[in-house]
Design an enzyme around this catalytic site. Sequence first.
Site, PDB file in Angstrom:
ATOM      1  N   ASP A  13       4.697 -13.225   2.654  1.00 46.76           N
ATOM      2  CA  ASP A  13       4.443 -11.790   2.682  1.00 46.76           C
ATOM      3  C   ASP A  13       2.946 -11.499   2.604  1.00 46.76           C
ATOM      4  O   ASP A  13       2.209 -12.214   1.923  1.00 46.76           O
ATOM      5  CB  ASP A  13       5.161 -11.147   1.490  1.00 46.76           C
ATOM      6  N   ASN A  35      12.446  -5.987   9.782  1.00 39.14           N
ATOM      7  CA  ASN A  35      11.197  -6.093  10.534  1.00 39.14           C
ATOM      8  C   ASN A  35      11.382  -5.762  12.011  1.00 39.14           C
ATOM      9  O   ASN A  35      10.417  -5.424  12.708  1.00 39.14           O
ATOM     10  CB  ASN A  35      10.614  -7.502  10.421  1.00 39.14           C
TER      11      ASN A  35
END
Length: 257
Positions: free
Chosen positions: A43, A91
Site C-alpha cells: 500500500d 481498485n
Amino acid sequence: MIPLPRDHPNGTGPTDPSGPPEAPEALPRTAADPPRHVAFIVDGNRRWARAHGRPIEQGHREGADNVRRAVHWCEAVGIETTTWWLLSTDNLNRTSVELHKLLDIISELTRHLAATGHWRIRHLGEPRLLPRSLATALNEAETTTRHNQGPQINFAVGYSGREDILAAARRMAQQAVRSTAFSVSERSFAQALSTSGLPDPDLVIRSSGEQRLSGFMLWQAALSELYFCPVLWPDFTQSDLDRALAFYANRQRRFGR
C-alpha cells in the site's frame, strides 16, 4: 495494536530493482525459523507519487520494482511462500487512465518474474474481471512456472477476500447438490478457496501505516500475525522486512490454545 517502529530511515532506498540490495541492519531474532508464508499488502504507491511530485503511474512502477527486489529478500531469509496483493476488486473502480497503466505494470512484473525460470507463480483473484491481456499473462505464468524449483509467489490481482469466500461457498453448494455424502468442514471449505493447497499466511505485512486488512485473505489470515509498517511501499526496504521478521520471531503463536 502493534507498535510502529520509531527509528525508520528517511531514505527512499535504491531505485534500480536489478541493483544490489542495501545492507540490512543487525536486528535481534529469537527464532531460527522464518515464517513459512508471508503475505504483503503493498500500500502507498499513489501517496508516494504525490509526495514526490511524480505521476501516479511512476508510483505504481516504483512499487512494482520494489516487489521485484522484495521477492529476493524473502527468498534469502528462507520464506517459502509469499503473497502480494497488487489489485483489489475495489481498485477496478479507479479512472480508466490510471487503471490501464497499472494493469500493464502488473503484466510486466508477472512476465518478468516468470521469465527467470525460478519462482512458481500463482494467480489469486477473478480472471473474468481483468482485461484479457493481463488474465492471459497471469495464466501463462502459472502454467509455465508450475514445475520451477524456487519459492511460491502468489499475485492477488482482481482479488477480494469476501468474494473468495462467496465463491468457495458456491462451490461447496454445488458439491453438496451432486453428492449427499459431501461433508462441510473447515478443511473442505479451505480446499474450495482460491488458496487451496497453500499454507495460511503466518505473517501479514501492510505498508503505508494503514492498520486494517481491507478484506485481504479474510479466512486465511484468521490466525496470522499482523505487522503494520509506517512507510509507503516504494520506500519499503530490506531493513523493514527484517523488522517485521524480528517482530514475528518475538511473538508467541498459541492458535487459541
